[in-house]
Design a protein around this motif. Structure first.
Motif, short mmCIF file in Angstrom:
data_model
loop_
_atom_site.label_atom_id
_atom_site.label_comp_id
_atom_site.label_asym_id
_atom_site.label_seq_id
_atom_site.Cartn_x
_atom_site.Cartn_y
_atom_site.Cartn_z
N SER A 150 -14.25 -16.67 4.50
CA SER A 150 -13.07 -17.29 3.45
C SER A 150 -11.60 -17.20 4.24
O SER A 150 -11.52 -16.11 4.30
CB SER A 150 -13.20 -16.54 1.91
N ALA A 151 -11.42 -18.37 4.23
CA ALA A 151 -9.79 -18.23 4.85
C ALA A 151 -9.39 -19.79 4.74
O ALA A 151 -9.97 -20.63 4.43
CB ALA A 151 -10.13 -17.97 6.52
N LYS A 152 -8.14 -19.75 5.04
CA LYS A 152 -7.28 -21.05 5.03
C LYS A 152 -6.57 -21.24 6.34
O LYS A 152 -5.94 -20.10 6.68
CB LYS A 152 -6.60 -21.31 4.03
N PRO A 153 -6.69 -22.00 7.22
CA PRO A 153 -7.47 -23.24 7.35
C PRO A 153 -9.01 -23.12 7.34
O PRO A 153 -9.35 -21.84 7.63
CB PRO A 153 -6.77 -24.19 8.42
N MET A 154 -9.66 -24.22 6.98
CA MET A 154 -10.98 -24.19 6.86
C MET A 154 -11.81 -23.83 8.30
O MET A 154 -12.83 -22.84 8.27
CB MET A 154 -11.55 -25.63 6.45
N GLU A 155 -11.28 -24.12 9.21
CA GLU A 155 -11.74 -23.76 10.58
C GLU A 155 -11.81 -22.21 10.78
O GLU A 155 -12.72 -21.56 11.35
CB GLU A 155 -11.39 -24.41 11.98
N ASP A 156 -10.83 -21.67 10.15
CA ASP A 156 -10.86 -20.11 10.26
C ASP A 156 -12.00 -19.53 9.43
O ASP A 156 -12.43 -18.40 9.95
CB ASP A 156 -9.66 -19.59 9.90
N TYR B 96 -10.57 -21.14 1.63
CA TYR B 96 -11.85 -21.79 1.51
C TYR B 96 -13.04 -21.14 2.18
O TYR B 96 -12.79 -20.11 2.75
CB TYR B 96 -11.76 -22.94 2.46
N THR B 97 -14.41 -21.39 1.56
CA THR B 97 -15.38 -20.39 2.02
C THR B 97 -16.16 -21.45 2.68
O THR B 97 -16.69 -22.53 2.20
CB THR B 97 -16.03 -19.92 0.62
N LEU B 98 -16.87 -20.94 3.66
CA LEU B 98 -18.02 -21.50 4.43
C LEU B 98 -19.09 -20.17 4.86
O LEU B 98 -18.82 -19.24 5.18
CB LEU B 98 -17.67 -22.07 5.83
N GLY B 99 -20.43 -20.84 4.82
CA GLY B 99 -21.47 -19.71 4.95
C GLY B 99 -22.01 -20.46 6.41
O GLY B 99 -22.42 -21.42 6.63
N ALA B 100 -22.18 -19.44 7.30
CA ALA B 100 -22.91 -19.72 8.58
C ALA B 100 -24.50 -19.04 8.49
O ALA B 100 -24.47 -18.11 8.25
CB ALA B 100 -22.35 -19.35 9.91
N SER B 101 -25.40 -19.89 9.07
CA SER B 101 -26.65 -19.38 8.90
C SER B 101 -27.67 -19.81 9.97
O SER B 101 -27.34 -20.64 10.54
CB SER B 101 -27.22 -20.04 7.53
N VAL B 102 -28.75 -19.01 10.21
CA VAL B 102 -29.68 -19.34 11.17
C VAL B 102 -31.34 -18.91 10.47
O VAL B 102 -31.33 -17.95 9.67
CB VAL B 102 -29.57 -18.53 12.37
#
Length: 328
Positions: A267-273, A317-323
Motif C-alpha cells: 500500500s502506497a501512493k503513487p500506485m506504482e510504489d 492505494y493497495t495492490l496485491g502481487a501473486s503467483v
C-alpha cells in the motif's frame, strides 16, 4: 484432502491450523466500535491460537445511512467511517511474529436492503479530492440501498444482479506506536479493500505489538477492482475467522494464501510504489521459501506474476502481487 492441511497456516501455526476454541463478538459484546488502528484501547476479547471467532460487523457507515433519500454529507461525520471490531488479543503473539487469519464464512445480517453504496462529495477515483484539488464542482450525492442474498446475489435493479462475493475490506494488526485511521492501509494491513481477502483465504499479518491486537470490519458484498467511486456494496455481516500464530515469521507487509496462489500486498501512493512493494515482497518470499534465486524470481514473475488492484481511492492505494502455486 483440503488444501488447508498443507497451507502455511497448518504447517507453521502454533495450533497447526486446528480449531481449538470458539468465541463471539456480538454488537453488544463489542460495545464501542473503533475508527483507529492502534495499541491504546483495551482488547474486547483475549484468545489462544486456534480460536474461532464469530464477529458481528457493521457496514462502513455504522448503519447510519438507512434510505436512498439520505444525504451522506449531512449524516456522516468524516473520518468516522469503517467501524472496526476488536481489538482481539492473541496470547503468545510478540513483535516479529505473524498472525494467520483464515476467513471461514461471511453472511449478511440485519434487515433488507442490507447493502449500501453511495456517491460522496470529493471522494472517489474519478473526481477531485482534497489531495487532487480541482475547480470542478462535486458530483451530486447519491445513495443506493441493495438487497443482498448469499444465494441469489446483490440485486442492483430489476434487470441486473451482481454475484455475492463477500470479503473483509479492512483487517489488520495494531501498529507498535502509531494510531492510524481505519480508512488507511499500510504495512499492518488496514483498509486494503482487496477482494482476495475473501472467504476461504488465509491472510498473514505482521505482529507489531504484544498480543497482535487484531481489528476487522468494513465487509463488502461485492466490489470491482479499484473500488472506483470509493464505496463498495457495504453491508453488516456475521463473519467467522480462525486465528493462528506463527512464531518468528517476521513480515514487512501482509501476505495472503489461497488454494491456487500466494500473494503479497503493498500500500502506497503513487500506485506504482504499491505495485513495487508488492512485487518486491513476492520476489523475496519466493527466494526465501521456495528455492528461487532472487534475480531468477524477478525474471520469472515478469512472465507469470499477476497484480490485483484493491483500492485507488484511499489515502494510500493497495495492490496485491501473486503467483500461482503450481509454479512453486
Amino acid at each position: 484432502m483440503s488444501w488447508l492441511e498443507t497451507s502455511i497456516l497448518a504447517t507453521r501455526g502454533e495450533a497447526a491450523g486446528k480449531a481449538l476454541s470458539e468465541h463471539t463478538i456480538t454488537e453488544a459484546e463489542q460495545g464501542t466500535y473503533h475508527y483507529v488502528y492502534g495499541p491504546y484501547v483495551d482488547p474486547v476479547i483475549e484468545v489462544d491460537p486456534g480460536a474461532v471467532v464469530t464477529v458481528e460487523t457493521h457496514d462502513a457507515f455504522e448503519g447510519r445511512i438507512k434510505h436512498e433519500t439520505d444525504k451522506p454529507s449531512e449524516i456522516l461525520n468524516f473520518p468516522y467511517l469503517n467501524p472496526q471490531n476488536g481489538p482481539i488479543y492473541v496470547n503468545g503473539a510478540e513483535k516479529g511474529d505473524c498472525l494467520a487469519v483464515y476467513i471461514k464464512s461471511m453472511v449478511p445480517r440485519g434487515p433488507q436492503p442490507a447493502g449500501t453504496t453511495v456517491i460522496m462529495p470529493d471522494f472517489g477515483g474519478l473526481v477531485s479530492t482534497g489531495d487532487t484539488a480541482l475547480l470542478n464542482p462535486p458530483l451530486p450525492e447519491r445513495v443506493r440501498k441493495l438487497h443482498v442474498d448469499p444465494d441469489t446475489g446483490v440485486r442492483w435493479n430489476s434487470r441486473l444482479t451482481i454475484p455475492y462475493q463477500p470479503f473483509i475490506g479492512t483487517i489488520g494488526t495494531s501498529p507498535e506506536i502509531e494510531a492510524i485511521t481505519s480508512l488507511q492501509p499500510d504495512y499492518y494491513g488496514g483498509n486494503m479493500d482487496l477482494p482476495d481477502v475473501r472467504v476461504g483465504a488465509v491472510i498473514y499479518l505482521p505482529v507489531n505489538t504484544p498480543g497482535a491486537l487484531l481489528y476487522l470490519g468494513d465487509c463488502h458484498a461485492a466490489q470491482g477492482d479499484g473500488e472506483l467511486c470509493g464505496v463498495a456494496v457495504e453491508h453488516p455481516t456475521v463473519t467467522t475467522i480462525q486465528i493462528d500464530l506463527i512464531k518468528g515469521w517476521t513480515l514487512k507487509w501482509p501476505r495472503l494464501e489461497t488454494e491456487d496462489f500466494i500473494m503479497t500486498i503493498g500500500s502506497a501512493k503513487p500506485m506504482e510504489d504499491a505495485a513495487r512493494i508488492a512485487y518486491r515482497e513476492l520476489v523475496r518470499w519466493m527466494a526465501s521459501d521456495y528455492g528461487f534465486e532472487e534475480i531468477d524470481a524477478y525474471m520469472f514473475l515478469t512472465q507469470t506474476g499477476r497484480v490485483r488492484l484493491g483500492n485507488m481511492v484511499d489515502p494510500k492505494y493497495t495492490l496485491g502481487a501473486s503467483v500461482q502455486k503450481h509454479y512453486l
